[in-house]
Write a protein that holds these residues in place. Structure first.
Motif, PDB file in Angstrom:
ATOM      1  N   PRO A  99       0.861  -1.261   0.223  1.00 39.89           N
ATOM      2  CA  PRO A  99       0.059   0.044   0.021  1.00 39.89           C
ATOM      3  C   PRO A  99       0.814   1.416  -0.300  1.00 39.89           C
ATOM      4  N   PRO A 101       2.213   4.950   0.792  1.00 40.21           N
ATOM      5  CA  PRO A 101       2.113   5.743   2.109  1.00 40.21           C
ATOM      6  C   PRO A 101       1.468   7.033   1.563  1.00 40.21           C
ATOM      7  N   GLY A 102       0.572   7.518   2.697  1.00 42.09           N
ATOM      8  CA  GLY A 102      -0.275   8.727   2.444  1.00 42.09           C
ATOM      9  C   GLY A 102      -1.385   8.616   1.795  1.00 42.09           C
ATOM     10  N   HIS A 103      -1.752   7.366   1.177  1.00 40.32           N
ATOM     11  CA  HIS A 103      -2.914   7.200   0.610  1.00 40.32           C
ATOM     12  C   HIS A 103      -3.792   6.268   1.328  1.00 40.32           C
ATOM     13  N   ALA A 104      -5.236   6.089   0.920  1.00 38.67           N
ATOM     14  CA  ALA A 104      -6.202   5.149   1.504  1.00 38.67           C
ATOM     15  C   ALA A 104      -6.071   3.766   1.439  1.00 38.67           C
ATOM     16  N   PHE A 106      -4.402   1.201   2.393  1.00 41.65           N
ATOM     17  CA  PHE A 106      -4.223   0.172   3.367  1.00 41.65           C
ATOM     18  C   PHE A 106      -5.617   0.393   4.375  1.00 41.65           C
ATOM     19  N   THR A 269       1.139  16.142  -2.382  1.00 41.22           N
ATOM     20  CA  THR A 269       0.705  14.956  -3.194  1.00 41.22           C
ATOM     21  C   THR A 269       1.135  13.863  -2.636  1.00 41.22           C
ATOM     22  N   SER A 270       0.415  12.821  -2.294  1.00 37.91           N
ATOM     23  CA  SER A 270       1.059  11.326  -1.818  1.00 37.91           C
ATOM     24  C   SER A 270       1.685  10.782  -2.871  1.00 37.91           C
ATOM     25  N   ILE A 272       4.463  10.166  -5.223  1.00 38.99           N
ATOM     26  CA  ILE A 272       5.736  10.895  -5.893  1.00 38.99           C
ATOM     27  C   ILE A 272       6.567  10.038  -6.618  1.00 38.99           C
ATOM     28  N   GLN A 276      10.200   4.768  -2.101  1.00 32.70           N
ATOM     29  CA  GLN A 276       9.751   5.025  -0.859  1.00 32.70           C
ATOM     30  C   GLN A 276       9.849   3.631  -0.032  1.00 32.70           C
ATOM     31  N   GLU A 277      10.285   3.568   1.034  1.00 29.49           N
ATOM     32  CA  GLU A 277      10.323   2.483   1.962  1.00 29.49           C
ATOM     33  C   GLU A 277       9.224   2.140   2.650  1.00 29.49           C
ATOM     34  N   THR A 278       8.482   1.100   2.368  1.00 27.98           N
ATOM     35  CA  THR A 278       7.018   0.809   3.089  1.00 27.98           C
ATOM     36  C   THR A 278       7.004  -0.634   3.194  1.00 27.98           C
ATOM     37  N   TYR A 279       6.066  -0.888   4.252  1.00 29.82           N
ATOM     38  CA  TYR A 279       5.748  -2.593   4.366  1.00 29.82           C
ATOM     39  C   TYR A 279       5.049  -3.028   3.146  1.00 29.82           C
TER      40      TYR A 279
END
Lengths: 329, 329, 329, 329
Positions: A99, A101-104, A106, A269-270, A272, A276-279
């Motif tokens: 998912p 980051p910064g978005h809906a 998740f 803006t989410s 980019i 990005q490092e995210t789960y």
């Protein structure tokens, strides 16, 4: 909860990559002139196109499918729809596993048990604000001669908005901004204390617009550091005109006839271009996410017209409620 | 509009100098332990007493008059009332002719055609928030183990709140402040997009609290000067925990399980000891107004508990709505 | 759901043996003359006293505790309360084990998990209609010169109501009745299609009155056996007056200016002096239930004023909504 | 007011001769299987075709344009639309001057200041019930295993419905009928006293269906002539099963687990082939009106499925509200 309003009631529906996006406006008074042409200007303002906005431009041609007869509203629900021309399927499986980051991505997945439409953000897409703009165009007609004007007054921390945008494009990053909205020619007496104060309803609607992070009326956060002797707006004539307007045209939740002025910060803006490092739920660990495609570098550029329309919807609803008072007992 | 909520519905009523102030809480689930004693702590926090608050202290003893049987809520409306002990009549005629700046004297008179109760601000008095606190105490029980804590983090522009208050007392002026509210242990999935996003409903309720001038969630106004690469909160585990929390625990209007943090600026108390120049409707010119009596120098001191209760009411309502999802089709 | 109405909003609360019963009326226009004396007549009509009504008579003195100042409504919520003088505790444990047929004892216990207040029916008592009558008295003032009159036209299957009641007293049984309600001087244009048609809202409210079993407007059930050529009401003048009134003054959900006439069957009082065989949850078998005390033999005698008030509430709400239309675009 | 419902919220829109008719269903739980095929059966039942129904048959092919993804509801608003294939313009000027008795021609014109769409009855057309059927099909899935079945039990005063219809065709007249609706497998505990009792909400919705003249639950109008000793339904087991069911499965506004049974009289179709004497606003006198075209001789034949769907919508909303109670405090 996709309905808003007591007398002027707006329902919105649709998904980013669905068949139709639209709004049903119930409680709209009869006799208001309305054609598809009337919607053109505000839709043009909302549409992408300039520097800092996404290169993907959709035509967004509104179609009035109910509630208008011979060019005027009938009193029945006004329905305005938009066909989505670009509904190609994303590789949406990726959004589930990783998912953004910064978005809906998740939260929507969790709330709706995985049944949400993830394509382009589904119902959480900024495209759904088309319905707010459609309803707002009608609302603006109802509230006249009152008017609402919103402008972007700052982006990326700078008043030189053009330069800020260019820098962000260069950096493959995104930036936020601040929108100021001013409502003029507002009659005295709008707002329904306690819970439906003018500020409460405006704030409610503004937070329905994606990417908003706050709102302040008049003195706003500066009020916290002010003294009462400064902040109190002295009345200077019998119409209630005040010498200053820290109250932003509202006392006790009721409009006092002076301008309503508020500011809204918009987040960057989410989506980019930078990694990005995210789960990653599939890999069960944090990993690098690279969002493909081209995006709005500064979504705040396109939001002023939405803020205007959202505000006009609230004012129209309050005006229609207020007219009940005209009777003498 | 003195009702708020979809499933957990609060109605408030009363005037500053009226006979009874109260709240009716409808849709309250049955079986919640509730006694008048449970209300004691939050009412003590709301009550005046310390430096910077008005020396007029009312006992504000709550009386539960319906909806509770053998110490538990019954499922019927819970009504909690307060008798006003101090209902002596002001010289209210003066308020009509010479409305106080910053108060609702002028707007209420205009909106209600001169029929409003002007004594002590009537229905626009901060005393009406007694009903919000009463409902909030119940709401806090419903949302457990989630909890809401609000604190005054700044007054008169200073973190040294004590000194700021002393200075204002000295100057016969008043000061504002900033309240920060943090909600913890929030389940994932609260909020009903588009219009009833978690932020939208919280903001709506917060602006029902008198003297609030704005609200910002998480990054708030700072977001406008941030880059997307900074602002996006990376998810770091399968529960949705994020490394940063600029989103304030909400994405797309839906809670993501991280803390909800927001800040609210409170304006300086409108009633001050200093003389003010403002319009006198009887004399038809601007003249000096001297407000008699003793007032809160910093009303922000008494508001944190009200912000907490207002927030808990919203969360309770969203939780009760959310439970509908539990069914499998 | 103890709230009703869009612009004229009524909230009711209380229990048969609780401390206070009451109503909060929000959205009530300012400037309506209102004193406790104005409520006297309708409360006298609702009160027990005559043959066929319960010998237990409560004074039911209304107390206006908010929303009225110097004898007129202020625009803030009007709250009217009644102290229960007779709140002695029943042997309510018996109701749990041996629920009375025709009453809400069983359903309330199940719905609220056993937490409901069972004393005298708790929140399901006919006493809660005190709040409806209180709100209705105000509504009648709002709708003037329109008026609503309800009468009992039949009891126990007979037009000779007196005799029917005497027979029932003799038999230690109870009887039902039919109430007819006529609304005159109704303006054209009330009702909000589709869902809030005038019939829909009136029916909604009427079924909130305990003991009602149905409703029919104008031709009602007879319409099923009529021909269109008989049933259609020809318009005979420019005001919309019709030669017949089978439509009961409503076409397409909107009032047409002719009288609204409807009939409501009331069931026989559920509490009777005769022994009844019904399930005993403690004994786990059907056993004989003997209801003690004295009851209304024909509750229908006391209901006309409640039907009137309920109807006036709906009409007031529709009128306040309708006034929004007055504006020209 | 074209919205209905608290948790399961239906908005309808469209006109008889407009571009689109439809429904937006908000608050629909995610994960419900739904395809356009699921709507087929109920639409076939609603459609004209047999003896006594209009020979004008429209295909009424539903199109799901939002809220469904990969065959299941997403939690976002479900929008279902119908294109009107037959939108040729009537000579509607005639309707203005010579409003048809029994129709909304006169009231709509007055309420909406002459701006209403008069073609084929506009928004007052029975065609708008397409939206109710669409929403009802979803509602039926939500309430399962509970089910709702409505049947026409009488037409033109006769149980021999076929013959009654033939006679009316012969006479160029129209006839009414009675529909009986039975809801089975209803859980105990649905209904929200006082105002949203199960009967109140069902009645509200039923009167939104055009041509309904009344409603009675269980004993209905017969209750008025019954004795309490007959009417009280004795409970015979621990599940609340009653020996008789005069209460129609509802006590105190709350379902008791027994079947909900109600009957609805339908008026004869207002459009008839016979000439009618009624006011002509252009000629300023009563004159003969001859309605052209072919019509339903007995509209009651097509209404059972609409009654079913309307009822299912109410039950779905009540069930979703009821699920909030599941939590233990």
């Amino acid at each position: 909860m996709n309905n808003f309003g007591r007398m002027f009631r707006v329902s919105i529906f649709g998904e980013s990559h669905g068949i139709q996006i639209g709004a049903v406006i119930d409680g709209c008074p009869a006799g208001i002139p309305l054609t598809e042409d009337d919607l053109k200007d505000d839709f043009a303002r909302r549409r992408a196109g300039g520097r800092g906005t996404t290169p993907r431009v959709e035509p967004d041609l509104p179609k009035i499918v109910s509630g208008v007869f011979r060019g005027k509203t009938t009193g029945a629900p006004v329905t305005i729809v938009f066909e989505n021309t670009n509904i190609q399927s994303d590789d949406y499986d990726n959004l589930w596993n990783h998912p953004r980051p910064g978005h809906a991505d998740f939260t929507a997945r969790q709330k709706y048990g995985g049944y949400n439409d993830p394509r382009g953000g589904g119902h959480f897409s900024g495209r759904i604000t088309l319905g707010i703009v459609a309803a707002g165009v009608i609302a603006k007609k109802i509230i006249g001669p009152a008017s609402v004007v919103a402008t972007l007054i700052e982006a990326g921390g700078s008043k030189d908005i053009q330069s800020a945008v260019e820098e962000a494009i260069e950096a493959k990053d995104s930036i936020g901004g601040i929108i100021e909205c001013c409502c003029t020619n507002i009659p005295v007496g709008l707002g329904e204390p306690f819970f439906d104060s003018a500020e409460a309803l405006i704030a409610h609607m503004i937070f329905a617009v994606p990417a908003t992070r706050g709102i302040e009326f008049g003195s706003g956060f500066r009020a916290a550091a002010m003294k009462g002797s400064e902040h109190n707006d002295p009345i200077i004539d019998k119409n209630g005109t005040t010498a200053t307007n820290y109250a932003s045209g509202i006392n006790g939740g009721i409009t006092n006839g002076n301008d309503i002025v508020f500011r809204v910060p918009i987040k960057p803006t989410s989506s980019i271009g930078l990694p990005q490092e995210t789960y990653n739920f599939k890999e069960k660990s944090v990993s690098t996410l690279q969002i493909e495609g081209r995006h709005d570098v500064c979504i705040a550029i396109r939001i002023p017209v939405i803020i205007e329309c959202a505000t006009a919807i609230v004012l129209a609803d309050l005006m229609l409620q207020e007219q009940q008072r005209s009777r003498v007992f």
